[in-house]
Design a protein around this motif. Structure first.
Motif, short mmCIF file in Angstrom:
data_model
loop_
_atom_site.label_atom_id
_atom_site.label_comp_id
_atom_site.label_asym_id
_atom_site.label_seq_id
_atom_site.Cartn_x
_atom_site.Cartn_y
_atom_site.Cartn_z
N HIS A 174 0.91 -1.21 0.05
CA HIS A 174 -0.15 0.14 -0.13
C HIS A 174 0.79 1.16 -0.16
CE1 HIS A 174 -2.66 2.98 1.58
NE2 HIS A 174 -3.73 2.08 1.40
N SER A 175 0.64 2.06 -0.87
CA SER A 175 1.72 3.18 -0.98
C SER A 175 1.46 4.10 0.13
CB SER A 175 1.25 3.89 -2.31
OG SER A 175 0.10 4.81 -2.33
N GLY A 176 0.32 4.22 0.77
CA GLY A 176 0.48 5.03 1.97
C GLY A 176 1.31 4.37 3.32
N MET A 177 1.04 2.94 3.17
CA MET A 177 1.93 2.60 4.48
C MET A 177 3.49 2.31 4.02
SD MET A 177 -0.66 1.83 6.54
CE MET A 177 -1.48 3.18 5.76
N TYR A 178 3.75 2.58 2.78
CA TYR A 178 5.27 2.14 2.45
C TYR A 178 5.82 3.23 1.55
CZ TYR A 178 4.93 -2.02 4.97
OH TYR A 178 4.62 -3.09 5.80
N GLY A 179 4.91 4.11 0.76
CA GLY A 179 5.36 5.02 -0.03
C GLY A 179 6.54 6.00 0.42
N ASN A 180 7.67 5.89 -0.28
CA ASN A 180 9.02 6.80 -0.05
C ASN A 180 9.84 5.88 0.40
OD1 ASN A 180 9.09 9.31 -0.50
ND2 ASN A 180 9.00 10.12 1.58
N ALA A 181 9.70 4.85 1.73
CA ALA A 181 10.58 3.90 2.17
C ALA A 181 10.94 2.69 1.28
CB ALA A 181 10.29 3.69 3.66
N ALA A 182 9.86 2.31 0.87
CA ALA A 182 9.99 1.03 0.06
C ALA A 182 10.34 1.62 -1.36
CB ALA A 182 8.78 0.22 -0.03
N ARG A 183 11.34 1.02 -2.00
CA ARG A 183 11.83 1.17 -3.55
C ARG A 183 10.81 0.80 -4.20
NH1 ARG A 183 16.24 3.56 -4.86
NH2 ARG A 183 17.31 2.53 -3.23
N ASN A 184 10.41 1.84 -5.36
CA ASN A 184 9.23 1.58 -6.29
C ASN A 184 10.08 1.11 -7.75
OD1 ASN A 184 7.46 2.27 -8.73
ND2 ASN A 184 6.31 3.53 -7.28
N LEU A 237 12.43 -5.83 2.27
CA LEU A 237 13.29 -5.01 2.01
C LEU A 237 14.42 -4.94 3.31
CD1 LEU A 237 11.01 -2.46 0.26
CD2 LEU A 237 12.57 -4.15 -0.80
N SER A 238 15.47 -4.39 2.91
CA SER A 238 16.21 -4.05 3.87
C SER A 238 16.78 -2.62 4.29
CB SER A 238 17.69 -4.78 3.78
OG SER A 238 18.41 -4.20 2.53
N GLU A 239 16.63 -1.58 3.28
CA GLU A 239 16.76 -0.34 3.80
C GLU A 239 16.08 0.72 2.94
OE1 GLU A 239 20.34 0.99 0.76
OE2 GLU A 239 21.10 -0.44 2.19
N ALA A 240 15.81 1.94 3.63
CA ALA A 240 15.08 2.66 3.03
C ALA A 240 15.59 3.30 1.70
CB ALA A 240 14.78 4.01 4.07
N ALA A 241 14.41 3.39 0.91
CA ALA A 241 14.76 3.97 -0.48
C ALA A 241 14.68 5.24 -0.84
CB ALA A 241 13.97 3.30 -1.34
N GLY A 242 13.76 6.16 -0.08
CA GLY A 242 13.55 7.49 -0.54
C GLY A 242 14.50 8.47 0.03
N GLU A 243 14.08 9.53 0.68
CA GLU A 243 14.82 10.81 0.87
C GLU A 243 16.10 10.42 1.83
OE1 GLU A 243 13.25 14.88 1.81
OE2 GLU A 243 11.51 13.57 2.12
N ASP A 244 17.37 10.84 1.40
CA ASP A 244 18.35 10.71 2.32
C ASP A 244 17.96 11.42 3.66
OD1 ASP A 244 19.40 9.48 0.35
OD2 ASP A 244 21.11 10.92 -0.24
N GLY A 245 18.49 11.25 4.62
CA GLY A 245 18.44 11.74 5.87
C GLY A 245 17.24 11.45 6.64
N PHE A 246 16.48 10.78 6.30
CA PHE A 246 15.22 10.34 7.15
C PHE A 246 15.32 8.90 7.33
CE2 PHE A 246 14.33 14.38 5.20
CZ PHE A 246 13.83 15.13 6.48
N GLU A 272 18.73 12.39 -7.08
CA GLU A 272 19.46 11.19 -6.90
C GLU A 272 19.50 11.01 -5.28
OE1 GLU A 272 22.47 14.64 -7.37
OE2 GLU A 272 20.73 13.78 -8.45
N THR A 273 19.09 12.28 -4.41
CA THR A 273 19.08 12.00 -2.95
C THR A 273 17.49 11.48 -2.59
OG1 THR A 273 18.30 14.18 -2.67
CG2 THR A 273 20.82 13.97 -2.92
N GLY A 274 16.76 11.45 -3.60
CA GLY A 274 15.42 10.92 -3.43
C GLY A 274 14.39 12.05 -2.91
#
Lengths: 469, 469
Positions: free
Chosen positions: A226-236, B291-300, B251-253
């Motif tokens: 669910h993009s609300g629950m994971y959007g940003n943190a999980a790679r798309n 998944l093992s690591e956050a994909a999105g914005e660096d620094g969060f 590239e930093t998300g």
């Protein structure tokens, strides 16, 4: 004019061919009435019937002809050989046709050929296979018939191979060529399955692009999220796929894979000049499909980009929610089908490896990729300085009244590579179709005049190639 | 402890609630047996039956309760009010449930609730709706029942609104709230439809992300083309779409749209610290989905990226040939569905405009774009310094023995914005579900202990909020 066929001999044949045009059209119509759709198993008997019809017609002309079985649809093999000291050519065509659906878009029965007047006043034969390839292959057979009827013989040795699976994979052609290499071993192949660059300019297609096809699946999470629950943190994975594919070309349209342009040759300046005369503006190629300017590599005209430059294409892409409305899914996977069209000199396997290396090199942690190969073929080119090419171009120029052009095609024609591989010979691709013949589409057509001048062209080409060895 | 509900009063109610747990479970099971799937018209009568069951149960406790018709499934409205000088809260829940397919993946009948022992030894109630939202809403009703049975009255004024279309669009909620604003006009809404950050830490969800959904269709040629005949020279809309979408994040998300982060507020350092304690490592959130690591914005951290940072997602993409095998098509169109999750302060319309401007600004000649809006909602946040939030957090902390945390959710819960719009009041989102409750999936479950402590939590929260005005 060649040594073995002085002008008067050829002129007689041309006159006869013109006079016999009504009967030639009747024969073509008889062949067009056979629904030899190779992809549809219910038409298997129709395919055999088309093969048998062609065998009988070639035998009637005087060829030693037979229907030869394969694991799929049969081949037609015919020979009129035995003239020692004269060249031996192998003609290739295919009697099978594409399916006709959607039938509702046809203005008449696809297997009830009729001559109708087109929008521009041209008389055209409308039927499935009219152009691709029954109409085209019959130009060659009618030319042979005219030679035989006027002079009792052909001006050189001719073998004919007509297959029935060109539109459905053609898996049996290469094995057949290999198994019958001795029997089919001519010095040159002639293929009539290409078109003219416009209504009036004859052409020989002297280069074809090869293809590397590849399917890429990128996976990130183990399941759709669910993009609300994971959007940003999980790679798309869709975003990742887009980002990676966006690196394949730079802003000038050049492919950025290392070594991609190694060994790519440019056509001669004189050839490019001829092409520019045929396509003085990019809109000649692009206008009919609703485009106004070339999109690809800077520094090349549209036709050069298609005929002599390698390309990168995304042929399909898929991922996440694609139906109506909206779904806030963050999918686990995304898929793309991509291809590179290759010009002679490029190594398909090396290009595939460079692509895979690029994708794998841009994968972040947690992302995995699966590659599937979808075909690999090299580009092909006839040497521009070959004497047969020159002779055939001259013969075509005489028939059409304007110099014939050595053109290229951006697509692949597998038989060319297969003939090269199995028999070790080059091919001359000479065809009389038009780009608006709607091959593979409803209301396929072939110009009556293209058929007539196609026959006459082959009459002249056969004479021109009949140079004692 | 509040002025109106000294500890002994509350303790009596807690003891009674524990003792009455078997009957409470029986009631929950009776509600779970009703297959009130709002999306499936054949279950319309079941939806009404669930509403009627709830009305009857609320009436049995002493509420003034009714089933109220809407153009869709009915609402349950109930009041226990009239205590002047005391606050008035409005409880919201929903009796409708998600469809159950694929039924084959359920280990038991979704509408035959049963208590089973989970893999980790937890006792869980397995049924469709066990967690979402029948089990959760019954924690509140059982808490009210306990208050009424022990003390004959609730510690404050309570209205209850239970809808039947939360899982199928909820189009009738906002009009109903507006039409009944006077009747439902409480000072605070209580919503039980969220989860806990882990097994042991109670939480109030104090921020939700909004959403801007957008569909983009890019068209180049007027029809699908053969990639051999046009590849390179004709613009490929899939490639163009990928190239444009690849510019949305750097590239930093970070999202690169101008003004995207204007007015985005960071949570306080103390709140971030609490979150880091709950999610000491990104793998706590991401590990369960592979998944093992956050994909999105660096620094969060991963949880910060989901709970308090806006995101860009590609939710779907489509173009060209997507089936098995390969087709050398150069398609005319490509489509993507994208969304931005928004945090409080971001203006959905401004972000939509910035996105459209980016896409349009990168379109080359011959390419056209069509945009379709798919929803727009702002982010939501409860003021962190509100006294009701503090009281409710303290009450939850007492029940669970660890401090309750003000958390957030990366998704949207439409009722929060609708209650704000129609009634002008804030919501406290207090729930006891677990992230592995499999809501919307086969074998949905709800912990027996979550249910018990949920009831006890509401007993305390009702007391805590009962501060004379």
């Amino acid at each position: 004019m060649t040594a073995s066929s002085p002008a008067p001999l050829t002129e007689d044949v041309l006159s006869h061919a013109d006079a016999a045009q009504p009967e030639a059209l009747e024969r073509l119509f008889a062949l067009l009435r056979i629904p030899s759709i190779s992809a549809q198993p219910r038409h298997a008997e129709d395919c055999r019937a088309a093969a048998q019809w062609l065998r009988d017609d070639l035998a009637a002309i005087g060829f030693d002809a037979r229907v030869a079985d394969t694991p799929g649809h049969p081949m037609v093999v015919a020979h009129d050989v035995g003239k020692s000291g004269l060249p031996h050519v192998l003609f290739y065509g295919h009697y099978d046709v594409q399916p006709v659906d959607p039938l509702s878009l046809w203005s008449s029965d696809p297997f009830a050929p009729a001559i109708v007047t087109g929008e521009d006043g041209r008389q055209v034969i409308v039927a499935r296979g009219a152009s691709d390839d029954k109409g085209q292959l019959m130009t060659f057979i009618e030319a042979c018939r005219a030679w035989k009827q006027v002079h009792g013989d052909l001006p050189l040795n001719v073998s004919v191979l007509i297959e029935g699976e060109e539109e459905s994979g053609g898996a049996n052609l290469l094995p057949f060529l290999k198994a019958h290499a001795a029997e089919l071993g001519a010095g040159l192949a002639l293929i009539c399955d290409t078109d003219m660059p416009n209504r009036t300019t004859p052409a020989i297609t002297t280069a074809l692009r090869g293809l590397v096809g590849e399917e890429v699946v990128i996976q990130c999470a183990g399941r759709d999220l669910h993009s609300g629950m994971y959007g940003n943190a999980a790679r798309n994975p869709i975003e990742l796929l887009c980002t990676i594919l966006a690196t394949i070309r730079d802003e000038t349209g050049r492919v950025t894979l290392p070594g991609f342009y190694d060994d790519v040759q440019l056509p001669s300046e004189s050839q490019r000049k001829q092409w520019r005369a045929l396509f003085p503006d990019d809109s000649v190629l692009l206008g009919p499909v609703g485009l106004s300017e070339a999109a690809g590599e800077d520094g090349f005209t549209a036709i050069e980009q298609v005929w002599c430059r390698p390309s990168f294409e995304i042929n399909g892409i898929s991922g996440g929610y694609e139906e109506d409305g909206f779904k806030t899914v963050l999918p686990a996977k995304a898929m793309a089908k991509i291809s590179f069209r290759l010009v002679p000199g490029q190594d398909p396997q090396r290009i595939r490896a460079a692509f895979r290396e690029r994708v794998a090199g841009l994968l972040p942690p947690d992302a995995t990729v699966t590659f599937s190969a979808h075909g690999a073929s090299s580009g092909f080119a006839v040497p521009q300085d070959g004497p047969d090419l020159r002779r055939a171009l001259d013969a075509l120029g005489e028939e059409w009244g304007v110099p014939a052009v050595a053109t290229a095609s951006g697509g692949s024609i597998p038989v060319v590579a297969e003939v090269q591989e199995a028999l070790g010979i080059d091919s001359l691709l000479i065809g009389f179709a038009q780009s608006d013949d709607r091959i593979h589409s409803p209301n396929e057509q072939y110009g009556v005049e293209n058929f007539r001048k196609g026959v006459r062209s082959w009459v002249r080409v056969l004479a021109a190639l009949a140079v004692p060895g």
